[in-house]
Motif scaffolding. Structure first.
Motif, PDB file in Angstrom:
ATOM      1  N   VAL A   1     -11.325  11.218   1.146  1.00  0.00           N
ATOM      2  CA  VAL A   1     -12.416  10.374   1.633  1.00  0.00           C
ATOM      3  C   VAL A   1     -12.852  10.731   3.054  1.00  0.00           C
ATOM      4  CG1 VAL A   1     -13.027   7.999   2.295  1.00  0.00           C
ATOM      5  CG2 VAL A   1     -11.999   8.457   0.061  1.00  0.00           C
ATOM      6  N   PRO A   2     -11.951  10.865   4.026  1.00  0.00           N
ATOM      7  CA  PRO A   2     -12.429  11.148   5.393  1.00  0.00           C
ATOM      8  C   PRO A   2     -13.343  12.362   5.501  1.00  0.00           C
ATOM      9  CG  PRO A   2     -10.134  10.492   5.460  1.00  0.00           C
ATOM     10  CD  PRO A   2     -10.502  10.640   3.993  1.00  0.00           C
TER      11      PRO A   2
ATOM     12  N   ARG B   1     -10.973   2.962  12.017  1.00  0.00           N
ATOM     13  CA  ARG B   1     -11.156   3.382  13.416  1.00  0.00           C
ATOM     14  C   ARG B   1     -12.548   3.967  13.652  1.00  0.00           C
ATOM     15  NH1 ARG B   1      -5.850   5.596  13.011  1.00  0.00           N
ATOM     16  NH2 ARG B   1      -6.776   7.666  12.799  1.00  0.00           N
ATOM     17  N   ARG B   2     -13.150   4.530  12.615  1.00  0.00           N
ATOM     18  CA  ARG B   2     -14.406   5.266  12.799  1.00  0.00           C
ATOM     19  C   ARG B   2     -15.634   4.613  12.159  1.00  0.00           C
ATOM     20  NH1 ARG B   2     -10.173   8.443  12.694  1.00  0.00           N
ATOM     21  NH2 ARG B   2     -10.083  10.333  13.976  1.00  0.00           N
ATOM     22  N   HIS B   3     -15.410   3.690  11.240  1.00  0.00           N
ATOM     23  CA  HIS B   3     -16.524   3.111  10.481  1.00  0.00           C
ATOM     24  C   HIS B   3     -16.307   1.614  10.295  1.00  0.00           C
ATOM     25  CE1 HIS B   3     -17.463   7.280   9.391  1.00  0.00           C
ATOM     26  NE2 HIS B   3     -16.196   7.417   9.082  1.00  0.00           N
ATOM     27  N   ARG B   4     -17.389   0.927  10.009  1.00  0.00           N
ATOM     28  CA  ARG B   4     -17.260  -0.476   9.613  1.00  0.00           C
ATOM     29  C   ARG B   4     -16.848  -0.498   8.143  1.00  0.00           C
ATOM     30  NH1 ARG B   4     -22.598  -2.819  12.264  1.00  0.00           N
ATOM     31  NH2 ARG B   4     -23.308  -0.759  11.715  1.00  0.00           N
TER      32      ARG B   4
ATOM     33  N   LEU C   1       0.835  -1.198   0.000  1.00  0.00           N
ATOM     34  CA  LEU C   1       0.000   0.000   0.000  1.00  0.00           C
ATOM     35  C   LEU C   1       0.871   1.250   0.000  1.00  0.00           C
ATOM     36  CD1 LEU C   1      -2.675  -0.916   2.681  1.00  0.00           C
ATOM     37  CD2 LEU C   1      -2.976  -0.890   0.212  1.00  0.00           C
ATOM     38  N   ASP C   2       0.412   2.272  -0.723  1.00  0.00           N
ATOM     39  CA  ASP C   2       1.094   3.563  -0.634  1.00  0.00           C
ATOM     40  C   ASP C   2       0.672   4.232   0.675  1.00  0.00           C
ATOM     41  OD1 ASP C   2      -1.228   5.550  -1.206  1.00  0.00           O
ATOM     42  OD2 ASP C   2      -1.375   4.087  -2.839  1.00  0.00           O
ATOM     43  N   ALA C   3       1.437   5.220   1.088  1.00  0.00           N
ATOM     44  CA  ALA C   3       1.213   5.875   2.385  1.00  0.00           C
ATOM     45  C   ALA C   3      -0.179   6.497   2.482  1.00  0.00           C
ATOM     46  CB  ALA C   3       2.282   6.941   2.613  1.00  0.00           C
ATOM     47  N   GLU C   4      -0.652   7.102   1.381  1.00  0.00           N
ATOM     48  CA  GLU C   4      -1.972   7.740   1.382  1.00  0.00           C
ATOM     49  C   GLU C   4      -3.073   6.721   1.654  1.00  0.00           C
ATOM     50  OE1 GLU C   4      -4.376   9.029  -2.381  1.00  0.00           O
ATOM     51  OE2 GLU C   4      -3.075  10.701  -1.806  1.00  0.00           O
ATOM     52  N   THR C   5      -3.031   5.601   0.969  1.00  0.00           N
ATOM     53  CA  THR C   5      -4.056   4.563   1.133  1.00  0.00           C
ATOM     54  C   THR C   5      -4.028   4.016   2.552  1.00  0.00           C
ATOM     55  OG1 THR C   5      -3.890   3.997  -1.202  1.00  0.00           O
ATOM     56  CG2 THR C   5      -4.919   2.367   0.240  1.00  0.00           C
ATOM     57  N   ARG C   6      -2.846   3.785   3.076  1.00  0.00           N
ATOM     58  CA  ARG C   6      -2.709   3.276   4.449  1.00  0.00           C
ATOM     59  C   ARG C   6      -3.332   4.255   5.454  1.00  0.00           C
ATOM     60  NH1 ARG C   6       0.625  -0.378   7.087  1.00  0.00           N
ATOM     61  NH2 ARG C   6       1.584  -0.948   5.109  1.00  0.00           N
ATOM     62  N   LEU C   7      -3.056   5.551   5.305  1.00  0.00           N
ATOM     63  CA  LEU C   7      -3.625   6.550   6.214  1.00  0.00           C
ATOM     64  C   LEU C   7      -5.149   6.568   6.167  1.00  0.00           C
ATOM     65  CD1 LEU C   7      -1.245   9.606   5.683  1.00  0.00           C
ATOM     66  CD2 LEU C   7      -1.633   8.376   7.835  1.00  0.00           C
ATOM     67  N   VAL C   8      -5.693   6.500   4.949  1.00  0.00           N
ATOM     68  CA  VAL C   8      -7.149   6.537   4.799  1.00  0.00           C
ATOM     69  C   VAL C   8      -7.782   5.280   5.392  1.00  0.00           C
ATOM     70  CG1 VAL C   8      -9.042   6.564   3.116  1.00  0.00           C
ATOM     71  CG2 VAL C   8      -7.101   8.122   2.842  1.00  0.00           C
ATOM     72  N   LEU C   9      -7.190   4.123   5.136  1.00  0.00           N
ATOM     73  CA  LEU C   9      -7.724   2.878   5.696  1.00  0.00           C
ATOM     74  C   LEU C   9      -7.667   2.896   7.226  1.00  0.00           C
ATOM     75  CD1 LEU C   9      -6.339   0.205   3.221  1.00  0.00           C
ATOM     76  CD2 LEU C   9      -8.731   0.808   3.593  1.00  0.00           C
ATOM     77  N   GLU C  10      -6.573   3.387   7.776  1.00  0.00           N
ATOM     78  CA  GLU C  10      -6.472   3.475   9.237  1.00  0.00           C
ATOM     79  C   GLU C  10      -7.545   4.399   9.802  1.00  0.00           C
ATOM     80  OE1 GLU C  10      -2.407   4.581  10.036  1.00  0.00           O
ATOM     81  OE2 GLU C  10      -1.692   2.532   9.676  1.00  0.00           O
ATOM     82  N   HIS C  11      -7.722   5.549   9.163  1.00  0.00           N
ATOM     83  CA  HIS C  11      -8.740   6.505   9.608  1.00  0.00           C
ATOM     84  C   HIS C  11     -10.137   5.880   9.535  1.00  0.00           C
ATOM     85  CE1 HIS C  11     -10.816  10.367  10.078  1.00  0.00           C
ATOM     86  NE2 HIS C  11     -11.645   9.896   9.157  1.00  0.00           N
ATOM     87  N   CYS C  12     -10.469   5.313   8.389  1.00  0.00           N
ATOM     88  CA  CYS C  12     -11.816   4.770   8.189  1.00  0.00           C
ATOM     89  C   CYS C  12     -12.101   3.582   9.101  1.00  0.00           C
ATOM     90  CB  CYS C  12     -12.002   4.363   6.724  1.00  0.00           C
ATOM     91  SG  CYS C  12     -12.071   5.780   5.609  1.00  0.00           S
TER      92      CYS C  12
END
Length: 196
Positions: free
Chosen positions: A190-191, A82-85, A69-80
């Motif tokens: 996305v967030p 934690r907050r959403h299913r 994964l690129d850094a951007e995708t990893r950050l978005v997946l981590e964010h999502c």
């Protein structure tokens, strides 16, 4: 493209173990000139080699990919996550898609992977989307992020999902027209779309 490159390296290693880099570059050039279909047929014709194209396709599809994964995708997946299913709906041969899923470590962030091949269907069929709704029945509104307007948005829109098109510059589907609710150029957007 990371998977394509990884697959071509696997095929090149099989076809030309002693000249793998040149074979890899040749396969990539064919892909850029002709697109994703029949790369190995073109290669066999251009090199005059009697190759088992079906075997090369198998090697390409089912190799263990060297992708991350690129850094951007990893950050978005981590964010999502934690907050959403979270769910993933993916088409293609199950073994190939599962290999990608594992190589990328997506089980860390994706609660529900839906491999349409196991369902005997593919997008734009709405069954995979209904499966997500069934698994998360009290989850409120569903948001679907994807990039291919040919198959990604019709089913979730019919089901009342919010659709978000990732339209990256130079992306495979960048010029393909299609309807969606939102359009973004980067996953990092996305967030903000998911904020209440």
């Amino acid at each position: 493209m990371d998977f394509v490159r990884s697959g071509f390296r696997a095929v090149a290693g099989h076809v030309s173990p002693r000249d793998r880099p040149a074979t890899y570059r040749h396969l990539l050039r064919i892909f850029r000139e002709h697109g994703s279909g029949h790369v190995f047929d073109h290669f066999a014709r251009q090199t005059g080699r009697a190759l088992n194209v079906a075997e090369l396709v198998e090697i390409y599809r089912f190799h263990v990919p060297n992708i991350r994964l690129d850094a951007e995708t990893r950050l978005v997946l981590e964010h999502c996550s934690r907050r959403h299913r979270t769910a993933l709906i993916t088409d293609g041969a199950y073994r190939m898609q599962h290999n990608k899923f594992q190589a990328l470590g997506l089980e860390r962030w994706i609660q529900l992977p839906v491999f349409t091949d196991l369902l005997g269907t593919a997008k734009p069929d709405d069954r995979p989307f209904r499966m997500v709704m069934h698994r998360f029945p009290d989850g409120g509104p569903c948001v679907y992020v994807a990039d291919n307007p040919r198959k990604d948005f019709d089913a979730p829109r019919r089901l009342g999902w919010t659709t978000v098109r990732l339209r990256r510059a130079g992306g495979v589907y960048e010029a393909v027209p299609g309807r969606c609710d939102h359009e973004i150029r980067s996953l990092i957007e996305v967030p903000a779309l998911l904020a209440p």
